[in-house]
Design an enzyme around this catalytic site. Structure first.
Site, PDB file in Angstrom:
ATOM      1  N   HIS A 240       0.579   5.948   2.184  1.00 25.22           N
ATOM      2  CA  HIS A 240       1.162   6.848   3.658  1.00 25.22           C
ATOM      3  C   HIS A 240       2.702   7.432   2.942  1.00 25.22           C
ATOM      4  O   HIS A 240       3.168   8.664   2.861  1.00 25.22           O
ATOM      5  CB  HIS A 240       1.661   6.384   4.751  1.00 25.22           C
ATOM      6  CG  HIS A 240       0.952   5.831   5.251  1.00 25.22           C
ATOM      7  ND1 HIS A 240      -0.130   7.560   5.596  1.00 25.22           N
ATOM      8  CD2 HIS A 240       0.021   4.461   5.990  1.00 25.22           C
ATOM      9  CE1 HIS A 240      -1.623   7.049   5.656  1.00 25.22           C
ATOM     10  NE2 HIS A 240      -0.967   5.021   6.505  1.00 25.22           N
TER      11      HIS A 240
ATOM     12  N   ASN B 193       0.930  -1.347  -0.234  1.00 32.98           N
ATOM     13  CA  ASN B 193       0.116   0.141  -0.271  1.00 32.98           C
ATOM     14  C   ASN B 193       1.335   1.148  -0.378  1.00 32.98           C
ATOM     15  O   ASN B 193       2.013   0.844   0.567  1.00 32.98           O
ATOM     16  CB  ASN B 193      -1.428  -0.012   1.365  1.00 32.98           C
ATOM     17  CG  ASN B 193      -1.897   0.732   0.887  1.00 32.98           C
ATOM     18  OD1 ASN B 193      -1.533   2.444   1.015  1.00 32.98           O
ATOM     19  ND2 ASN B 193      -2.701   1.069   1.620  1.00 32.98           N
TER      20      ASN B 193
ATOM     21  N   ARG C 116      -9.672   8.315  -0.587  1.00 34.88           N
ATOM     22  CA  ARG C 116     -10.283   8.508   0.370  1.00 34.88           C
ATOM     23  C   ARG C 116     -11.355   9.538  -0.421  1.00 34.88           C
ATOM     24  O   ARG C 116     -10.777  10.619  -1.543  1.00 34.88           O
ATOM     25  CB  ARG C 116      -9.506   8.888   1.573  1.00 34.88           C
ATOM     26  CG  ARG C 116      -8.850   8.285   2.198  1.00 34.88           C
ATOM     27  CD  ARG C 116      -8.755   7.864   3.478  1.00 34.88           C
ATOM     28  NE  ARG C 116      -9.673   8.779   4.378  1.00 34.88           N
ATOM     29  CZ  ARG C 116      -9.722   7.384   5.904  1.00 34.88           C
ATOM     30  NH1 ARG C 116      -9.141   6.813   6.194  1.00 34.88           N
ATOM     31  NH2 ARG C 116     -10.867   7.930   6.411  1.00 34.88           N
TER      32      ARG C 116
ATOM     33  N   GLU D  22     -11.286  -9.360   3.191  1.00 30.90           N
ATOM     34  CA  GLU D  22     -10.386  -8.883   3.572  1.00 30.90           C
ATOM     35  C   GLU D  22     -10.086  -8.695   5.332  1.00 30.90           C
ATOM     36  O   GLU D  22     -10.800  -7.976   5.321  1.00 30.90           O
ATOM     37  CB  GLU D  22      -9.208  -8.094   2.988  1.00 30.90           C
ATOM     38  CG  GLU D  22      -8.183  -7.250   3.424  1.00 30.90           C
ATOM     39  CD  GLU D  22      -7.080  -6.473   2.744  1.00 30.90           C
ATOM     40  OE1 GLU D  22      -6.296  -5.501   3.516  1.00 30.90           O
ATOM     41  OE2 GLU D  22      -6.916  -6.236   1.823  1.00 30.90           O
TER      42      GLU D  22
ATOM     43  N   ARG E 195      -6.975  12.821   1.264  1.00 33.84           N
ATOM     44  CA  ARG E 195      -6.009  13.082   2.562  1.00 33.84           C
ATOM     45  C   ARG E 195      -4.205  12.613   2.159  1.00 33.84           C
ATOM     46  O   ARG E 195      -3.353  13.407   2.496  1.00 33.84           O
ATOM     47  CB  ARG E 195      -6.410  12.520   3.592  1.00 33.84           C
ATOM     48  CG  ARG E 195      -6.217  11.365   4.096  1.00 33.84           C
ATOM     49  CD  ARG E 195      -6.172  10.536   5.666  1.00 33.84           C
ATOM     50  NE  ARG E 195      -7.552  10.961   5.845  1.00 33.84           N
ATOM     51  CZ  ARG E 195      -8.468  10.901   7.088  1.00 33.84           C
ATOM     52  NH1 ARG E 195      -7.657  10.128   8.276  1.00 33.84           N
ATOM     53  NH2 ARG E 195      -9.525  11.238   6.946  1.00 33.84           N
TER      54      ARG E 195
ATOM     55  N   GLU F 144      -9.004   0.620  -2.983  1.00 35.92           N
ATOM     56  CA  GLU F 144      -9.408   1.026  -1.787  1.00 35.92           C
ATOM     57  C   GLU F 144      -9.837   2.134  -1.892  1.00 35.92           C
ATOM     58  O   GLU F 144     -10.020   2.955  -2.571  1.00 35.92           O
ATOM     59  CB  GLU F 144      -8.637   0.906  -0.541  1.00 35.92           C
ATOM     60  CG  GLU F 144      -7.335  -0.526  -0.171  1.00 35.92           C
ATOM     61  CD  GLU F 144      -7.274  -0.220   0.895  1.00 35.92           C
ATOM     62  OE1 GLU F 144      -6.563  -1.740   1.280  1.00 35.92           O
ATOM     63  OE2 GLU F 144      -6.585   0.721   1.649  1.00 35.92           O
TER      64      GLU F 144
ATOM     65  N   THR G  35      -8.462   3.525   9.068  1.00 31.21           N
ATOM     66  CA  THR G  35      -9.762   2.950   8.385  1.00 31.21           C
ATOM     67  C   THR G  35      -9.734   2.029  10.341  1.00 31.21           C
ATOM     68  O   THR G  35      -8.495   1.682  10.666  1.00 31.21           O
ATOM     69  CB  THR G  35      -9.317   1.533   7.483  1.00 31.21           C
ATOM     70  OG1 THR G  35      -9.588   2.175   6.606  1.00 31.21           O
ATOM     71  CG2 THR G  35     -10.919   0.986   7.847  1.00 31.21           C
TER      72      THR G  35
ATOM     73  N   HIS H  30      -3.805  -4.752   7.675  1.00 24.50           N
ATOM     74  CA  HIS H  30      -4.201  -3.503   9.190  1.00 24.50           C
ATOM     75  C   HIS H  30      -3.239  -3.758  10.087  1.00 24.50           C
ATOM     76  O   HIS H  30      -3.489  -5.094  10.832  1.00 24.50           O
ATOM     77  CB  HIS H  30      -5.642  -2.963   8.876  1.00 24.50           C
ATOM     78  CG  HIS H  30      -5.664  -1.884   9.143  1.00 24.50           C
ATOM     79  ND1 HIS H  30      -6.231  -1.163   8.373  1.00 24.50           N
ATOM     80  CD2 HIS H  30      -5.788  -0.971  11.203  1.00 24.50           C
ATOM     81  CE1 HIS H  30      -5.816   0.367   9.580  1.00 24.50           C
ATOM     82  NE2 HIS H  30      -5.731  -0.037  11.105  1.00 24.50           N
TER      83      HIS H  30
ATOM     84  N   HIS I 264      -5.637   3.745  -1.229  1.00 18.98           N
ATOM     85  CA  HIS I 264      -7.357   4.057  -1.505  1.00 18.98           C
ATOM     86  C   HIS I 264      -7.088   6.003  -1.177  1.00 18.98           C
ATOM     87  O   HIS I 264      -6.806   6.569  -0.650  1.00 18.98           O
ATOM     88  CB  HIS I 264      -7.037   3.292   0.530  1.00 18.98           C
ATOM     89  CG  HIS I 264      -7.871   4.085   1.789  1.00 18.98           C
ATOM     90  ND1 HIS I 264      -8.408   3.776   2.452  1.00 18.98           N
ATOM     91  CD2 HIS I 264      -9.837   5.127   0.352  1.00 18.98           C
ATOM     92  CE1 HIS I 264      -9.607   4.350   2.339  1.00 18.98           C
ATOM     93  NE2 HIS I 264     -10.344   4.445   1.667  1.00 18.98           N
TER      94      HIS I 264
END
Length: 261
Positions: free
Chosen positions: A15, A12, A50, A156, A54, A75, A106, A199, A48
């Site tokens: 970040h 992922n 969003r 998931e 962000r 996502e 999340t 996660h 993801h």
């Protein structure tokens, strides 16, 4: 090596975008991070988009889809806006996740039990477009049964509660959460659902989770990116692949004997 299915690693890159957005501009570029992760041995990329943008932006999703030759896992919240974007971008897969503006990340699994009627049309439309749909859910038998009922091919499992209990030293809670994950993975297989998880995972928890034979994919981002600050992204991805392979009983890629994934 044991007889369980090999585990894919989806990296992922959210970040990387978080770091870019902290100052603005174009660096670090999530696409470059995705390309480096794949070169290091990752099997796919997760991002993801969003509602509040962000971290990942719309252009990031477009460039990822156009430039990487690997599965892209989009996502998204189950909203009409995100559905429209997904249908335009045509990623390999979409993972439907819950989303709150006030959360840092999340915080839990999707309410599939209470949201069957709302989620079913999203799953149907994405599936008809050739996009594989997964649901990010709590490791509960009720959520799994609901996922089966709405015809999602993949689930998931949310590993956040287990990882948090490990981090805070709550041994009894960690054991109970792992038991939930074990039971949910077995039930997913019984229901004919492909089982992924993610996660809060780090090298140690990913290694431990890999013992569950029904899990075929882990999606990991924050820890890989955080560790990359100290050891570099390539090394972070390779160490994660090695940890997963060790947990599954495979061969570590750092030994020169192949990835074992």
């Amino acid at each position: 090596m044991n007889s369980a299915k090999k585990i894919r690693l989806g990296v992922n890159v959210d970040h990387v975008a978080t770091l870019r957005n902290a100052r603005g501009g174009r660096v670090p570029n999530p696409l470059r991070a995705a390309q480096m992760a794949l070169a290091a041995g990752a099997d796919g990329i997760t991002a993801h988009l969003r509602e509040d943008r962000r971290h990942i932006h719309d252009e990031d999703m477009r460039s990822l889809k156009e430039a990487i030759d690997a599965p892209l896992n989009f996502e998204m919240a189950a909203t009409e806006q995100m559905l429209d974007i997904a249908l335009r971008i045509q990623p390999h897969a979409c993972c439907l996740v819950p989303e709150k503006r006030t959360e840092r990340t999340t915080e839990g699994g999707l309410d599939v039990v209470g949201g069957r009627d709302r989620l079913a049309p999203f799953i149907d439309e994405l599936s008809r477009a050739g996009i594989r749909v997964s649901l990010f859910i709590e490791p509960s038998l009720e959520a799994l049964a609901a996922a089966r009922d709405v015809k999602a091919p993949v689930v998931e499992l949310h590993t956040g509660a287990w990882c948090h209990a490990i981090e805070t030293g709550e041994t009894a809670k960690a054991e109970a959460e792992f038991a939930r994950l074990r039971a949910a993975a077995a039930e997913a297989e019984r229901f004919g659902l492909e089982c992924h998880a993610g996660h809060g995972l780090d090298f140690d928890s990913a290694r431990r989770l890999a013992v569950l034979p029904q899990i075929v994919e882990l999606n990991i981002g924050h820890f890989i990116v955080a560790e990359a600050v100290f050891i570099g992204l390539e090394a972070s991805v390779k160490q994660m692949i090695a940890a997963i392979a060790e947990g599954r009983g495979g061969t570590s890629p750092l030994s020169g004997e192949g990835r074992g994934l």
